[in-house]
Design a protein around this motif. Structure first.
Motif: not given
Length: 549
Positions: A428-452
């Motif tokens: 049907n040519k509907a837009p293909r989506l991505s889902a992005i979740a950003h997680l952060r480490d509460t003890s540092t500045l580091e982040s982890f990103t998940l893309i589906e």
């Protein structure tokens, strides 16, 4: 304001900036750049995140004894009468580059004047590199800062932990009045968001070839936005020695705005920026955050191959020029201290809220208001986001684990690259989506990103079908959240360019630490029917993937 000093690699000492052109992102690059020309240096482009501190006529990599002669002209702003390119104004080429940058033609008390749209946006909004990234990804702005107007006299801006700013950093890099205008004034916010709208509408992918004859695409964008009217404001500026032509008459060309005062607005009288982290004295600053602040030298070099220097909180680039900004009527926005108080009228009852109250209770609960909802800026009404329900459930399980916190969840539709059609779903040519979740480490500045990625159209009733396609969840790690957010868009573009396969070469070239989390078998065959046990197993397996990075 205590500025961090920096030098830009490739620019000679005390060199003058002559030209700012188009923004572009080269193939296999995660960062945006802007065309530049200097009086002496050979460098042709610099990181676009430096825009807050870039103005034609200014000198860069200045030494202590360098002197800049200045002549300022003051104009009374009446109205915008045109939107023209440098070519339209008959401006001479710079180093062979035609002048396609955009100018606003403004009627003033001294006749017409042409103002670069990028320079006006820089003075109105782009006060530091963090704001520049918010301009391209405004969803992040809505996640990091909540605005509340509990009554007609008060604006309260909650600075969330996802902004990753200490009180000192916030006060160093933000003009609070200007930021309030960006966030909460109706005209100001509309104009700021139009930067992203212009970007999505007018960016273009230009085809090129590699040495092996493979197609590549460079994304180009001529900066533009819908400026607020600004009737009645006062503009002080430096103008170029040469002028342009408008309506067959000479017109002055602004090179740098040094002051924009009496900006009209609709903001309440009292404006406070608050953060529970700032108000809670028992919060322990992470060792990594201390180390990051302590490791920033008084003078450091910005290298476009080491772009993280413009993301890390201690190295955010802000304007070093003496530009002034003021509102009319006058406002004095500031941060709330623990002993400070705000007088509010909540539910028809007058009450006083102190910094101590906010330190111990969520601000929305105190005000009796709902938390603002942030959504992706490019998801169409056709999009079916329910395909990501189990993914979101899995992410929420991870976010409840020790040392993890959810820093944002959004869906974005994939963009077209070249002649590829994989950014649309079949049939049907509907837009293909991505889902992005950003997680952060509460003890540092580091982040982890998940893309589906939504591949539901590839799930065939017959698992032997040639149309069946599987794609693991991408997980990548960065030193801070701003870095991670800026990488999502180029990763998704490279994914489309790579025919819906994760762009491993791109990830490696841009030094993005990444890994891939496998899906449970049932996700591929029936993504809507996973039970709680399988979702929990998926979350635990993803945590193991995160720990491997």
């Amino acid at each position: 304001m205590d500025y961090k000093k920096y030098k830009i690699k490739g620019i000679e000492d005390n060199d003058e900036l002559l030209y700012l052109g188009k923004l572009f992102r080269p193939p296999n690059k995660a960062d945006w750049y802007i065309q530049v020309r200097f009086k002496n240096s050979e460098i042709k482009s610099v990181l676009a995140s430096l825009i807050p501190d870039l103005a034609v006529g200014q000198q860069y990599n200045r030494t202590e004894n360098a002197q800049i002669p200045t002549q300022i002209t003051t104009f009374a702003w009446r109205k915008i009468v045109g939107n023209k390119s440098g070519v339209d104004l008959q401006l001479p080429p710079v180093d062979g580059i035609k002048r396609f940058e955009r100018y606003l033609i403004v009627e003033t008390n001294k006749g017409y004047v042409a103002i670069p749209q990028l320079e006006l946006a820089r003075i109105l909004f782009l006060q530091n590199s963090k704001i520049f990234h918010y301009a391209l990804e405004p969803t992040s702005l809505a996640i990091d800062f909540y605005t509340f107007t509990p009554d007609s006299e008060n604006l309260i801006v909650q600075v969330n932990p996802t902004a990753q700013l200490t009180k000192g950093q916030f006060e160093r890099i933000f003009n609070a009045n200007k930021f309030a205008y960006t966030l909460a004034d109706k005209a100001g916010r509309k104009a700021f968001l139009s930067i992203n709208e212009n970007f999505l509408k007018y960016r273009k992918s230009i085809k090129g070839k590699t040495a092996s004859n493979r197609d590549t695409y460079t994304t180009w964008w001529t900066f533009g936005f819908d400026a607020p009217t600004l009737h009645g404001c006062v503009l002080s500026a430096k103008v170029l020695k040469y002028g342009g032509i408008f309506k067959q008459n000479p017109i002055q060309i602004v090179s740098e705005i040094t002051s924009l005062s009496k900006v009209p607005h609709s903001l309440p009288e009292t404006i406070r920026f608050v953060s529970r982290d700032w108000l809670t004295t028992t919060v322990k600053k992470s060792d990594d955050a201390k180390r990051e602040e302590g490791s920033t030298p008084e003078l450091y070099e910005i290298d476009d191959e080491q772009s993280a220097s413009t993301f890390l909180p201690a190295r955010i680039v802000e304007s070093k020029s003496s530009s002034e900004f003021s509102l009319e009527p006058s406002r004095s926005a500031n941060t709330l201290t623990k002993s400070g108080k705000i007088r509010l009228v909540v539910n028809d009852t007058e009450r006083e809220v102190s910094g101590s109250d906010i330190a111990s209770t969520d601000l929305p609960d105190i005000l009796g208001l709902a938390v603002p909802v942030s959504t992706s800026s490019n998801t169409s009404d056709m999009a079916d986001v329910s395909v990501f329900d189990k993914f979101r459930e899995m992410v929420n399980i991870i976010a409840q684990k020790p040392h993890f916190a959810l820093a944002g969840f959004e869906t974005k539709q994939l963009s077209k690259v070249g002649h590829s059609r994989v950014h649309l779903k079949k049939p049907n040519k509907a837009p293909r989506l991505s889902a992005i979740a950003h997680l952060r480490d509460t003890s540092t500045l580091e982040s982890f990103t998940l893309i589906e990625i939504d591949l539901s159209d590839y799930i065939a009733a017959d698992n032997c079908s040639k149309d069946t396609k599987h794609l693991s969840t991408l997980v990548f790690k960065y030193g801070c959240l701003d870095e991670a957010r800026s990488r999502v868009d180029p990763i998704l573009l490279s994914l489309v360019d790579n025919s819906l396969n994760w762009p491993r070469e791109f990830l490696k070239k841009n030094k993005i630490k990444s890994a891939f989390a496998r899906h449970p078998p049932s996700l591929s065959s029936s993504p809507f029917n996973m039970n709680k046990q399988l979702v929990t197993k998926w979350a635990n397996d993803t945590i193991k993937t995160i720990n491997r990075i």
